[in-house]
Enzyme design. Structure first.
Site, short mmCIF file in Angstrom:
data_model
loop_
_atom_site.label_atom_id
_atom_site.label_comp_id
_atom_site.label_asym_id
_atom_site.label_seq_id
_atom_site.Cartn_x
_atom_site.Cartn_y
_atom_site.Cartn_z
N LYS B 79 0.85 -1.19 0.00
CA LYS B 79 0.00 0.00 0.00
C LYS B 79 0.89 1.25 0.00
CE LYS B 79 -3.88 2.11 2.55
NZ LYS B 79 -4.69 2.07 3.78
N SER B 154 -9.72 1.95 2.96
CA SER B 154 -8.88 2.72 2.07
C SER B 154 -7.85 1.90 1.29
CB SER B 154 -8.12 3.78 2.89
OG SER B 154 -7.23 3.15 3.79
N SER B 178 -9.81 -0.34 7.18
CA SER B 178 -9.22 -0.18 5.85
C SER B 178 -8.54 -1.42 5.28
CB SER B 178 -8.22 0.98 5.85
OG SER B 178 -8.91 2.20 5.82
#
Lengths: 485, 488
Positions: B79, B154, B178
């Site tokens: 990420k 997210s 997330s």
């Protein structure tokens, strides 16, 4: 109307730990810009702080040295505001749970004693340094600004006093005493010049006898103890003038900048620009928890503190309170005194007199600290020994001192180079006295007629003829003998 | 079966048996990326050069007979909120468009040390603020199960990358759900470990007291394997815990007998899509059928969780994101008039709407005069929620719930309504507030879209939730795969 001032000081002292407060970077002063930095003290995204245990220990020791209570549970807060010298745009500081609370410092002000309360001592991180290029040297109007983060993250201790200070002299004495304590503890260099000790003052005035509080101003840019004292004196006068002239509106709650050259304060920023720092506990750090055994251990490690040393100087060396007070004002002074007394082995009061007399005069003139000159305890001890042995007179010693101060030559060397040795040869002195008696027959008559003053005149004449090098005791004895003969 | 479709443990065996090389695995994954990335848009930065170099090192080590761990040569997506030295790290924000870190985050470094092959940095909601990856400052990521739908967020890019076989596994970060929510919406396994278990050093902070790094994997075994290498005490992170780490893979057994499973009624109440609820109830039945003791329980203060979260997280974020000021790195507005103009324009132009919204919320909540009413009270709620969980764990080994109240929603559907979007995390947020571990495992579909079962454990109870998740996986036998198509 007679006014009384109400003064509180906020003193920042950089701790002299090897590494910074929240990272492993070094803390040396004067390195090339931005060479003592890492992701943490540059506030790079993702970096995290880890508290420096030594810095915490130093603050607790400082607290213990000034009689503070130590919070066994203490936390770091974030103080949020934007400024380019602050890498994270928040400063890790402490808020409502500082490490130390409720301490004091006792001051000896010659004719009275007073106790100044210490509200709190907390630990935080220092900011970087900005240099503004172009314009007036301030950020507004600058063409561009440079920032050096070497200082960012250096551990900083803030010591906040109670508003117990009543005069600029007390303010100076308090700051000096605190400095002596911190230097004795070895936790800070406390150099006002290098900025490792910074003093801000809050001041208001009120009619003497009243207990209310006037509107206070905060004074910044106090870069020496002298500035502190002068700025406060100026501000007291300014505020008193405003009140006396019926213009209290001239005193507003604001931060004022001291201009040392102009000898005046001026508005830096007013209260409307006061920040809302949005303090909240820093979630990146864990609470600091201590047990009493640890605090007791640190207490047992404290060295002799300035006020304790003062008491010992009075007892051990027989010094008067005032002298003992002055000599323990700084650790370096006290150390110099003790070292000299040890080497000299004579009357310690003579050491004190020289240090607080001639030596202090030259230090003040040159604006130096005692450990910044060429004169060492050895110099002063030898000088005193030369006087005791009759090699030089006290008067000659006073002449030698400035040269010793400037060049660092030992007194014996100066005496020999300049031929300043005292004349202690009895035949030579005898010859000179005979000359004096011949040239001053009328004065001799006066003396014999009972006028004691005449004796002093004759001594002076003999000294003049030896150009000050005659041994005073010898001249005295021989003159008396010859007059009585 | 293609190499890119395989799990870590399958590929590791092939590597050890010298059936394949890390290079071949890497090539396979990159061929898949080339094939589908245009549709899915998982990655913000693809690091093929880094990957090939790392694959080569892994192959050399294997060829030299060196001992390699289970992650050596495994293509991994990271990420874009974790710093990677020399590789652009944007946090999904224009303000860091040009930011190249000088250091690598601890969690990623730990995996580098194990010999992973980094395929790239994945898309995300800007600074991890969002539940759909639509708040990315660059482009939205698509859900591999339906390209018109969001992958969740997210960490949507990391979830989509694994679901679409563009990486064998990936790392995400979870502040309010997330990892778990996008794992659920993409039909894969996603875990948020106990707060403090994985170092946050180098993870660009959103809300420091809630953020935690964790893995997205194709199955529970892979999750345990990755966790084995993420969990390591880090002296650079003051909140990093020191524990004797168990071998999470070794403790995986298919046995639910006597395991006490609590179902908090607040997490099965209104607000949960009835079809999702039904799928989750069926999943809970699988647990019971295999020996688990299931009962309803209550977490009475949970209803305040979302409100408390939307005070605490923005408050911390408002401070954490202050450093993006144009002074030292990242975007700086051109030709500022003065300092204030530089700050204002840099942040106005650099941040997206949701980030600005949360900075304003947080700044307000911490303001003088409002602190006690908002931040102070939210912290009290947090304490109450911790107590609720502690009490529940007196009677239960794990708690289960839907991971997300709905399946993946349409792109654009909730953009105009932030509150609706915030509700996507209603089931996951309380777990972050209490600092507990949670895992989402696929437990079926609704209208062809995956549903996740959330399993919550006590603090440091990773072993237990992994065991329950593993047992569920073994007995549920779910093998549906996304088709990378648009459904109607």
């Amino acid at each position: 109307m007679e006014y009384e001032s109400v003064i509180g000081l906020e003193i920042h002292a950089e701790l002299n730990t090897e590494s910074k407060m929240f990272c492993g970077c070094g803390t040396h002063f004067g390195e090339a810009p931005n060479t003592q930095t890492c992701p943490v003290c540059l506030g790079l995204p993702g970096s995290l702080p880890v508290a420096n245990a030594k810095a915490i220990e130093y603050v607790i020791k400082s607290g213990l040295a000034v009689g503070c209570g130590i919070n066994l549970y203490s936390i770091f807060h974030r103080k949020n505001y934007f400024y380019p010298d602050m890498p994270k745009d928040y400063q890790i500081s402490q808020y409502d749970q500082p490490l130390c609370i409720n301490g004091f410092i006792d001051l000896d002000m010659n004719d009275y004693q007073t106790r100044i309360g210490i509200t709190r001592i907390h630990l935080e991180e220092d900011t970087g340094k900005l240099i503004h290029i172009g314009g007036a040297g301030r950020i507004a109007g600058a063409k561009y600004s440079l920032v050096d983060f070497n200082r960012a993250g250096v551990p900083l201790m803030e010591i906040v006093s109670e508003p117990d200070i009543r005069t600029p002299e007390e303010a100076k004495a308090y700051a000096q005493k605190l400095r002596a304590v911190l230097i004795t503890l070895g936790v800070s260099d406390c150099s006002m010049e290098k900025g490792s000790m910074r003093v801000d003052a809050n001041i208001s005035i009120r009619p003497k006898g009243s207990t209310g509080l006037g509107v206070k101003t905060e004074l910044k840019n106090l870069n020496s103890f002298r500035s502190l004292q002068r700025a406060l004196a100026y501000e007291i006068e300014r505020q008193a003038k405003a009140l006396n002239e019926g213009k209290p509106e001239e005193i507003v709650q604001e931060t004022r900048h001291w201009d040392e050259a102009k000898g005046a304060t001026s508005t830096l920023r007013t209260k409307e620009y006061a920040h809302d720092y949005r303090y909240f506990p820093d979630p990146d750090l864990v609470p600091m928890e201590f047990d009493i055994a640890y605090i007791d251990f640190l207490r047992s490690q404290l060295p002799e503190l300035p006020n304790e040393r003062k008491q010992r100087f009075i007892k051990e060396y027989g010094l008067p309170v005032h002298e003992a007070n002055l000599l323990t004002e700084s650790k370096a002074m006290g150390d110099f005194f003790e070292e000299t007394a040890k080497l000299y082995k004579g009357d310690p009061k003579a050491v004190a007199n020289w240090m607080l007399g001639d030596m202090s005069y030259y230090l003040n003139t040159e604006g130096l600290e005692i450990d910044e000159t060429a004169v060492t305890p050895k110099h002063l001890a030898e000088l005193l020994k030369l006087i005791d042995k009759g090699v030089i007179s006290g008067k000659i010693a006073k002449e030698i001192f400035p040269e010793m101060f400037e060049t660092g030559k030992l007194p014996q060397v100066i005496v020999e180079e300049k031929g300043m040795t005292q004349i202690s040869d009895e035949a030579e002195i005898s010859k000179i006295i005979d000359m004096v008696l011949e040239e001053n027959t009328s004065t001799v008559e006066e003396y014999r007629a009972g006028k004691d003053k005449a004796f002093g005149f004759l001594i002076g004449q003999a000294m003049r003829l030896t150009r000050g090098r005659g041994n005073p005791q010898l001249i005295n004895r021989l003159l008396r003998e010859k007059l009585q003969a | 079966m293609e190499l890119y479709q395989m799990t870590i443990h399958e590929l590791h065996e092939k590597l050890l048996n010298k059936e394949v090389s890390a290079k071949e695995i890497t090539d396979s994954v990159f061929s898949r990326i080339e094939e589908v990335e245009d549709k899915v848009k998982s990655y913000l930065t693809i690091t093929k050069d880094v990957a090939l170099e790392q694959a080569k090192l892994a192959d050399e080590k294997i060829a030299a007979g060196g001992k390699v761990g289970p992650l050596a040569g495994i293509p991994t997506a990271i990420k874009d909120v974790m710093c990677t030295r020399g590789v652009r790290t944007t946090c999904g924000s224009k303000i860091l468009d040009n930011f190249i870190p000088v250091y690598t985050s601890t969690a990623v470094q730990n995996l580098f040390d194990e010999g992973i092959v980094m395929t790239g940095k994945t898309n995300m909601d800007e600074f991890a603020m969002g539940s759909s990856t639509e708040n990315s400052g660059f482009f939205p990521t698509r859900n591999p199960w339906d390209l018109e739908r969001v992958p969740g967020g997210s960490s949507g890019g990391s979830a989509a990358a694994v679901a679409a076989d563009e990486a064998v596994f990936s790392l995400g970060s979870d502040t309010g759900g997330s990892i778990r929510q996008p794992a659920a919406l993409c039909g894969i396994v996603g875990m948020k470990p106990t707060y403090g278990l994985v170092s946050r050093y180098g993870l660009v902070a959103f809300a420091s007291s809630l953020d935690q790094i964790g893995p997205f994997t194709k199955d529970v075994t892979d999750c345990a394997i990755v966790l084995n290498h993420l969990v390591r005490h880090d002296p650079m992170d003051s909140t990093s815990v020191k524990i004797d780490r168990p071998d999470y893979k070794e403790i995986l057994i298919n046995d639910l007998k006597g395991v006490r499973v609590g179902v908090p009624k607040e997490l099965m109440a209104e607000g949960i899509d009835p079809k999702v609820k039904k799928v989750v109830e069926d999943a809970i039945k699988v647990l019971a059928d295999n020996g688990a003791i299931v009962a309803e329980t209550s977490l009475p203060n949970l209803e305040y969780g979302l409100s408390a979260y939307y005070i605490i997280a923005p408050a911390e974020a408002s401070s954490n994101l202050a450093r993006f000021d144009g002074v030292r790195y990242g975007y700086r507005a051109p030709d500022p008039d003065d300092l204030m103009d530089m700050y204002m324009r840099t942040r106005t132009e650099g941040f997206g709407d949701e980030v600005k919204r949360r900075i304003m919320l947080g700044t307000y909540a911490l303001s003088a005069g409002y602190y006690e009413a908002y931040y102070g009270k939210a912290q009290k709620v947090r304490t109450l929620i911790v107590r609720d969980f502690n009490k529940a764990f007196e009677d239960f080994d794990v708690l289960v719930s839907p991971t997300s109240p709905t399946v993946a929603f349409k792109i654009g559907e909730k953009v105009a309504n932030p509150l609706q979007m915030y509700l996507s995390d209603i089931c996951t947020i309380p777990v972050n507030l209490a600092g507990l571990p949670g895992i989402s495992v696929p437990c079926g579909t609704v209208d062809g879209l995956p549903v996740g079962l959330q399993i919550i454990g006590k603090a440091l109870g990773e072993e237990t939730i992994l065991r329950v998740a593993y047992s569920f996986e073994q007995n549920f036998n779910w093998s549906e795969k996304p088709k990378l198509e648009t459904r109607d």
